[in-house]
Scaffold this motif. Structure first.
Motif, PDB file in Angstrom:
ATOM      1  N   LYS A 191      22.776  59.626-102.882  1.00 14.71           N
ATOM      2  CA  LYS A 191      24.083  59.264-103.433  1.00 14.71           C
ATOM      3  C   LYS A 191      24.630  57.965-102.823  1.00 14.71           C
ATOM      4  O   LYS A 191      24.997  57.047-103.546  1.00 14.71           O
ATOM      5  N   SER A 192      24.670  57.922-101.497  1.00 16.87           N
ATOM      6  CA  SER A 192      25.248  56.734-100.852  1.00 16.87           C
ATOM      7  C   SER A 192      24.373  55.509-101.095  1.00 16.87           C
ATOM      8  O   SER A 192      24.884  54.383-101.188  1.00 16.87           O
ATOM      9  N   THR A 193      23.081  55.718-101.220  1.00 14.86           N
ATOM     10  CA  THR A 193      22.184  54.592-101.522  1.00 14.86           C
ATOM     11  C   THR A 193      22.497  54.027-102.899  1.00 14.86           C
ATOM     12  O   THR A 193      22.561  52.802-103.078  1.00 14.86           O
ATOM     13  N   TYR A 252      33.622  53.436 -99.118  1.00 14.88           N
ATOM     14  CA  TYR A 252      32.384  53.936 -98.526  1.00 14.88           C
ATOM     15  C   TYR A 252      32.640  55.216 -97.765  1.00 14.88           C
ATOM     16  O   TYR A 252      33.746  55.475 -97.303  1.00 14.88           O
ATOM     17  N   GLN A 253      31.559  55.976 -97.612  1.00 13.27           N
ATOM     18  CA  GLN A 253      31.625  57.244 -96.887  1.00 13.27           C
ATOM     19  C   GLN A 253      32.130  57.000 -95.465  1.00 13.27           C
ATOM     20  O   GLN A 253      32.975  57.711 -94.964  1.00 13.27           O
ATOM     21  N   ASP A 254      31.590  55.936 -94.853  1.00 14.64           N
ATOM     22  CA  ASP A 254      32.005  55.563 -93.505  1.00 14.64           C
ATOM     23  C   ASP A 254      33.001  54.422 -93.652  1.00 14.64           C
ATOM     24  O   ASP A 254      32.758  53.300 -93.261  1.00 14.64           O
ATOM     25  N   LEU A 274      34.013  56.150-105.234  1.00 15.14           N
ATOM     26  CA  LEU A 274      34.585  56.865-104.091  1.00 15.14           C
ATOM     27  C   LEU A 274      33.538  57.795-103.491  1.00 15.14           C
ATOM     28  O   LEU A 274      33.177  58.810-104.078  1.00 15.14           O
ATOM     29  N   ASP A 275      33.035  57.432-102.312  1.00 19.10           N
ATOM     30  CA  ASP A 275      31.983  58.218-101.663  1.00 19.10           C
ATOM     31  C   ASP A 275      32.632  59.220-100.703  1.00 19.10           C
ATOM     32  O   ASP A 275      33.067  58.856 -99.618  1.00 19.10           O
ATOM     33  N   GLU A 276      32.730  60.456-101.125  1.00 16.45           N
ATOM     34  CA  GLU A 276      33.316  61.564-100.357  1.00 16.45           C
ATOM     35  C   GLU A 276      34.750  61.277 -99.884  1.00 16.45           C
ATOM     36  O   GLU A 276      35.064  61.393 -98.703  1.00 16.45           O
ATOM     37  N   PRO A 277      35.642  60.943-100.828  1.00 15.92           N
ATOM     38  CA  PRO A 277      37.011  60.572-100.440  1.00 15.92           C
ATOM     39  C   PRO A 277      37.865  61.747 -99.977  1.00 15.92           C
ATOM     40  O   PRO A 277      38.891  61.527 -99.331  1.00 15.92           O
TER      41      PRO A 277
HETATM   42 MG   LIG Z   1      26.115  59.879 -98.471  1.00 13.48          MG
END
Ligand SMILES: [Mg+2]
Ligand SMILES: Nc1ncnc2c1ncn2[C@@H]1O[C@H](COP(=O)(O)OP(=O)(O)OP(=O)(O)O)[C@@H](O)[C@H]1O
Length: 250
Positions: free
Chosen positions: A44-46, A86-88, A172-175
């Motif tokens: 997912k994040s990729t 981003y997630q981070d 939105l990555d894991e907001p």
């Molecule tokens: Mg991820």
């Protein structure tokens, strides 16, 4: 039927020997929220990083409004109206809420940051407040330093910043991670507002009830491949979970 606002065709991404994405094709339409789900390491994040210009895919095509794009940097994608949380996620903790809202926008708002005097500072506070307000985020004082906010408030600022600046697409990555029930509900509300404004939204989360509540369509990744792409109404939390883990393979 309208055309996709953002699209990937047959994208693969390898990190050395690791194939993180394997021939992924997906479309995002304006005014649509697509859920991107999958187990840890599914890719997912990729995919997010390929869409936002952080990574270049090893092969495949990215199209924005039907035009092929080869992002050389996140800045390029940003300039074309693609906002990513981003997630981070990167807020600068020592800066104020307002400064964070405008962080990296020096070129787009020269009038504000060009002359960073006291008045400019004030103007920035006011405008940051207005922007966050417009997207439905209540932060008490935008001149406060982000390090003085709670985790949930920080997350709200990060999301507000992304939604306020997005012109076409917001990713939105894991907001809703680390958020309490009320704050998570507010984030979901912000996503719905973004959809009403005609943005295309990609929403990533492991919290399946959130995905079920806010998305129109769900794309399931497993080991870098799309294993399902269907309207949210065709899933229940149970079948979605089964598809993610591989127990359900239709
Ligand atoms: Mg991820
Ligand atoms: N910079 C990197 N270098 C090498 N391998 C990487 C890198 N980033 C991710 N990977 C690998 O690529 C695969 C996909 O990772 P990715 O971060 O995209 O997964 P994810 O679906 O976002 O997972 P999570 O739900 O845990 O956030 C994993 O096997 C991961 O170890």
């Amino acid at each position: 039927m309208t055309a996709p606002i953002y699209e990937v065709r047959n994208i693969s991404k390898k990190y050395g020997a690791v194939t993180a994405l394997d021939d992924v094709t997906m479309q995002l339409y304006p005014g649509e929220v697509v859920g991107l789900v999958g187990d840890n390491g599914a890719g997912k994040s990729t995919l997010v990083k390929c869409l936002s210009g952080v990574h270049q895919p090893t092969s495949g095509t990215i199209l924005l409004e039907g035009q092929e794009r080869h992002w050389k940097s996140p800045h390029e994608a940003l300039e074309q109206g693609i906002e990513t949380l981003y997630q981070d996620s990167g807020l600068a903790p020592h800066l104020s809420v307002a400064a964070n809202v405008f962080l990296g926008r020096e070129e787009t708002v020269p009038g504000i940051l060009g002359k960073m005097g006291f008045l400019a500072q004030k103007k920035m506070d006011v405008e940051a407040h207005q922007e966050l307000d417009r997207v439905g985020i209540a932060v008490p004082q935008s001149n406060r330093s982000v390090s003085q906010l709670s985790g949930g408030q920080r997350q709200a600022v990060a999301i507000g910043r992304a939604v306020a600046w997005a012109k076409k697409v917001i990713i939105l990555d894991e907001p809703t991670n680390h958020l309490g029930a009320r704050q998570a509900g507010e984030v979901l509300q912000i996503i719905k507002t973004a959809r009403e404004q005609g943005l295309g939204v990609i929403f990533i989360s492991h919290t399946l009830p959130h995905v079920m509540e806010v998305t129109d369509r769900i794309v399931v990744l497993r080991l870098g491949k799309v294993v399902k792409d269907a309207p949210t109404s065709e899933f229940t939390v149970e079948t979605l979970l089964g598809t993610i883990t591989g127990l359900i393979t239709d």
